[in-house]
Scaffold this active site. Structure first.
Site, mmCIF file in Angstrom:
data_model
loop_
_atom_site.group_PDB
_atom_site.id
_atom_site.type_symbol
_atom_site.label_atom_id
_atom_site.label_comp_id
_atom_site.label_asym_id
_atom_site.label_seq_id
_atom_site.Cartn_x
_atom_site.Cartn_y
_atom_site.Cartn_z
ATOM 1 N N SER A 1 39.547 47.363 26.154
ATOM 2 C CA SER A 1 40.864 47.763 25.846
ATOM 3 C C SER A 1 41.256 47.576 24.465
ATOM 4 O O SER A 1 40.900 46.540 24.005
ATOM 5 C CB SER A 1 41.707 47.177 26.976
ATOM 6 O OG SER A 1 43.208 47.525 26.696
ATOM 7 N N TYR B 1 45.654 39.699 30.503
ATOM 8 C CA TYR B 1 44.775 40.974 30.519
ATOM 9 C C TYR B 1 44.016 41.218 29.480
ATOM 10 O O TYR B 1 42.695 41.570 29.575
ATOM 11 C CB TYR B 1 45.755 42.240 30.893
ATOM 12 C CG TYR B 1 45.100 43.505 30.638
ATOM 13 C CD1 TYR B 1 44.025 43.897 31.721
ATOM 14 C CD2 TYR B 1 45.102 44.310 29.521
ATOM 15 C CE1 TYR B 1 43.583 45.109 31.473
ATOM 16 C CE2 TYR B 1 44.450 45.430 29.470
ATOM 17 C CZ TYR B 1 43.703 45.830 30.469
ATOM 18 O OH TYR B 1 42.796 47.044 30.293
ATOM 19 N N LYS C 1 39.600 40.962 28.942
ATOM 20 C CA LYS C 1 38.732 42.149 28.290
ATOM 21 C C LYS C 1 37.972 41.506 27.020
ATOM 22 O O LYS C 1 36.644 41.987 27.128
ATOM 23 C CB LYS C 1 39.758 43.053 27.845
ATOM 24 C CG LYS C 1 39.991 44.228 28.975
ATOM 25 C CD LYS C 1 38.999 44.649 29.848
ATOM 26 C CE LYS C 1 39.530 45.524 31.154
ATOM 27 N NZ LYS C 1 38.452 46.026 31.716
#
Ligand code: WQD
Length: 334
Positions: free
Chosen positions: A119, A143, A147
Site C-alpha cells: 500500500s 495498518y 504492509k
C-alpha cells in the site's frame, strides 16, 4: 498455470480472479469470508480459511501441493486504518502473521512465486509531489506498518530461499470493473460520496485549507480493473521461467527492489472527485466543508515509471471512468 489468490472473494481479489479465469488460469481462492463474499469468485474453488491460525500452515501447504500451485497472489488482510490504530496487535497478527503463514506453506510446498498486496500507506506523508519507490517509508499508522513489515518479510524470503516476488504498493483504489464486484460498503472517498448522494446528503470534505491548489487533499485514484491487470502482469513477471525471471531480477538489482507503485501518476483533489460525480450523475454536487481529518497527508501521488519499465503496465482508466463505473454499478444493484 494454477494460481492461489488469498482474499480472492474481496473487492480487489475478485477482479483479479475474474481476469485470471478469463484467460484460462486455474484459480484457487483462499478467503475467510470476513469481508469477502463467496458469490464473487464464480467457478473458482474456494477454501475458507483463517490465515492467522497456526494450523493453517499445514492445511495451506497440503492445498498447494494438491492443486500444483505455481504462484500465490496474497491480498488477504485487514485494511482499516482507524481499526489498526485501535487494535494494533490484532493487525500485526492478521497481516504480518497471516503472510508469514502463507510464506511458510509456500516454502514447504515449493511454490516459487508471490505477488504481495502492499500500500502507499507505507510512505506516510510524502515530502515530494510524486512518490517513487525510493521515497522514505514512514508509515503513520499500524495498518501501513504491517504492509511495510510484509514487504520486508517477502524480501527476506526472497533472499533466504529464492522466492520470486513483487510487492505492489496500491494508491487509492476505486471503481468497478464488473457491476457485481463493486464494493458499496467500502469506507473510502468514492463509495462514501456515492452513499451520501444516494441518501440526499451533501458529501463531506475533510479539510479545505491544505497546502494544495484548491485546499483539499490530492490523491492518486486508480481503477480497480487497471489494478487487477497490474497483478496479472506482476504474476507473469514473477512466474516467468527461472532464467527469464532471474535475468529480469538481475537487471533490476537485488531483491530489495521488488516494490512497485501502482497508481496513475495523476493527482485529483477531493473537489475534483466531487466534480466527476456531478458530471457522471448530471446533478450538481454541493459539498459540506469540514475540518481536516487527523493524519491526512495533503498529497499522495505515484511516480509510475518503474511499473511501466518492469511490467510494461500502465493505468488506462481515469477518474471519470472510476466515478462513472461506480455510479453504474450502484444503479445496477438497485
Ligand atoms: C481520500 C481523501 C480524505 C472521505 C486510505 C488509507 C490507505 C489505503 C486507502 C487501503 C482524503 C478525503 C474522505 C470523505 C473526504 N488503504 N475524504 N471526505 O486516506 O487517502 O487512504 O485508504 O486499503 O492506506 O489511508 O483514502 O478514501 O479515506 O480518503 O474529504 O467523506 O478523501 O480526507 O483526503 P486515504 P480515503
Amino acid at each position: 498455470m494454477t494460481v492461489i489468490v488469498t482474499g480472492g472473494a474481496g473487492y480487489i481479489g475478485a477482479h483479479i480472479v475474474r481476469l485470471l479465469a478469463a484467460r484460462g488460469d486455474e484459480v484457487v481462492v483462499v478467503d475467510d469470508l470476513s469481508a469477502g463474499r463467496a458469490e464473487r469468485v464464480g467457478d473458482a474453488r474456494l477454501e475458507v480459511a483463517d490465515l492467522a491460525a497456526d494450523s493453517t500452515v499445514e492445511r495451506l501447504a497440503a492445498l498447494f501441493v494438491e492443486v500444483g500451485a505455481r504462484a500465490v497472489i496474497h491480498l488477504a488482510a485487514r485494511k482499516r486504518v482507524d481499526e489498526s490504530v485501535a487494535r494494533p496487535t490484532w493487525y500485526y497478527r492478521q497481516n504480518v502473521g497471516g503472510l508469514a503463514h502463507v510464506l511458510e506453506a509456500m516454502e514447504q510446498a515449493d511454490v516459487p512465486s508471490l505477488v504481495f498486496s502492499s500500500s502507499a500507506a507505507v510512505y506516510g506523508a510524502p515530502g515530494s509531489a510524486l512518490v517513487t519507490e525510493a521515497s522514505p517509508t514512514v508509515p503513520m499508522n499500524p495498518y501501513g506498518e504491517t504492509k511495510l513489515a510484509g514487504e520486508w518479510l517477502v524480501r527476506d524470503a526472497a533472499r533466504a530461499w529464492g522466492l520470486a516476488c513483487l510487492s505492489l504498493r496500491y494508491f487509492n483504489v476505486a471503481g468497478a470493473g464488473w457491476d457485481d464486484l463493486h464494493d458499496p460498503a467500502a469506507q473510502n472517498l468514492v463509495p462514501l460520496v456515492l452513499r451520501r448522494l444516494r441518501a440526499g446528503l451533501p458529501p463531506l470534505v475533510f479539510g479545505s485549507d491544505h497546502p494544495t491548489p484548491d485546499g483539499t487533499c490530492v490523491r492518486d485514484y486508480v481503477h480497480v480493473l487497471d489494478l487487477a491487470h497490474a497483478h496479472v502482469a506482476a504474476l507473469d513477471h514473477v512466474a516467468a521461467p527461472a532464467d527469464v525471471a532471474g535475468a529480469a531480477r538481475d537487471a533490476e538489482g537485488p531483491p530489495a527492489d521488488h516494490v512497485l507503485n501502482i497508481g496513475t501518476g495523476v493527482g485529483s483533489s477531493v473537489l475534483e472527485v466531487l466534480d466527476a460525480f456531478a458530471v457522471a450523475t448530471g446533478v450538481p454536487v454541493v459539498p459540506e466543508l469540514l475540518g481536516r481529518r487527523v493524519g491526512d497527508p495533503p498529497q499522495v501521488v505515484a511516480a509510475v515509471d518503474r511499473a511501466v519499465d518492469v511490467l510494461g503496465w500502465r493505468a488506462e482508466r481515469d477518474l471519470a471512468d472510476i466515478v462513472r463505473s461506480t455510479v453504474r454499478a450502484e444503479l445496477a444493484a438497485r
